[in-house]
Enzyme design. Structure first.
Site, short mmCIF file in Angstrom:
data_model
loop_
_atom_site.label_atom_id
_atom_site.label_comp_id
_atom_site.label_asym_id
_atom_site.label_seq_id
_atom_site.Cartn_x
_atom_site.Cartn_y
_atom_site.Cartn_z
CD GLU A 185 -5.85 4.35 0.89
OE1 GLU A 185 -6.82 4.33 0.95
OE2 GLU A 185 -5.02 3.63 1.44
CG ASP B 140 -11.26 -2.59 3.42
OD1 ASP B 140 -10.84 -3.71 3.77
OD2 ASP B 140 -10.69 -1.57 3.08
CG HIS C 114 -1.94 -0.94 1.17
ND1 HIS C 114 -1.81 -2.31 1.00
CD2 HIS C 114 -3.34 -0.67 1.39
CE1 HIS C 114 -3.09 -3.10 1.25
NE2 HIS C 114 -4.06 -2.02 1.09
#
Length: 329
Positions: free
Chosen positions: A195, A274, A192
């Site tokens: 972001e 999610d 990740h």
């Protein structure tokens, strides 16, 4: 254009974060755990920002306490993905939530999830593979334990290693040992980045951790030299537009840079992250991309092929999924 019948390949899905609220409420009732505060009056997950989201996420995960819980969770998640047209999915799995990073316990949790995945493949026609993910805000020492769990169970089903959580916690270089351990075990790497932190975090994921895929990565658009490098090097972005909009990374779909990145030659894929937290599904992501950027069937076919090419599965599995794509309605 109807996106319902289009086959879909998803590369960025957190197994706990995909738990339907009704499933978590049911588990909480069985175990007599009071987590009523994590839901709104409509029974949906409620949170105010990304950091509150992480707290709610971990509160919901507290109901998952055994391999059987994760077997049931995996089956429920895959049923929903299949209903949205997903034929192949890679899910992030966290030994932190599965036996506290104890290798022996982790093996039991993993076996339960594989059992559920096998059942889903037989019954719903969806194939799953697992990516172990360490949690950044838990720190690099726990990440080492997570990496050992991953290395000890690497194989045809568990194929990758990554890192999620709060991007602002520490530096990616703090996790080099964990990523080196996973790489030496033959696991492929993602992280990740880009972001909640800027393009420099994407560059670090590639240069320091040697990742071939980036989770999100959308803020690379703020550095066009980096964008061109991602395109030239074939680095794949696991883009989750609905997640980015709901969490406020971008104010609306029209502002999202996925089309600009694609137009500049970056390999982009589409995922839900999610899904119940962000009120989305792969079908909705596709529909919104069609409505917002006028993506047609040709673009979606390109996205799906890119996703399958970037999947961390073995060649035999990829060939099998390819045949499913060819048999599409």
């Amino acid at each position: 254009m109807s996106v319902t019948t289009l086959p879909k390949v998803e590369l960025h899905l957190h197994i706990e974060g995909a738990a339907p609220p009704s499933f978590i409420r049911g588990l909480a009732a069985e175990k007599k755990i009071d987590i009523s505060g994590i839901f709104n009056e409509r029974g949906e997950y409620k949170y105010t920002d990304f950091w509150h989201f992480l707290e709610i996420y971990e509160a919901a995960t507290s109901t998952l306490q055994s391999p059987e819980d994760f077997r049931r969770l995996t089956r429920a998640v895959l049923a929903e993905s299949a209903a949205s047209g997903v034929v192949y999915t890679e899910a992030f799995l966290s030994p932190d939530f599965c036996g506290g990073r104890d290798v022996g316990a982790w093996r039991e949790y993993l076996a339960a999830m594989i059992e559920a995945a096998d059942e889903a493949e037989r019954q719903d026609g969806i194939t799953m593979r697992g990516i172990v993910t360490c949690i950044r805000h838990f720190g690099p020492e726990k990440a080492k334990e997570t990496a050992i769990c991953a290395a000890e169970t690497a194989g045809d089903w568990l194929t990758g290693f990554g890192i999620g959580g709060d991007e602002r916690a520490g530096e990616l270089s703090d996790f080099s040992w964990a990523f080196d351990c996973a790489r030496e075990a033959g696991l492929r790497l993602t992280a990740h980045a880009g972001e909640w932190t800027g393009p420099e975090s994407v560059r670090e994921a590639v240069d320091v951790l040697h990742c071939e895929r980036i989770g999100h990565g959308v803020r690379a658009i703020e550095d066009l030299a980096l964008v061109d490098r991602l395109a030239e090097d074939g680095i794949v972005l696991e883009v989750c537009p609905g997640s980015n909009v709901v969490l406020g990374v971008y104010p609306d779909w029209r502002s999202h840079p996925i089309e600009k990145l694609r137009a500049r030659g970056v390999k982009v894929t589409v995922s839900t992250d999610d899904p119940p937290f962000f009120h989305t599904s792969m079908e909705r992501e596709f529909q919104m991309l069609h409505d917002t950027f006028d993506w047609d069937e040709g673009v979606f076919d390109e996205i799906t092929r890119t996703s399958l090419d970037a999947a961390f599965c073995d060649g035999e599995t990829r060939s099998r999924i390819e045949k499913r794509l060819e048999r599409r309605p």
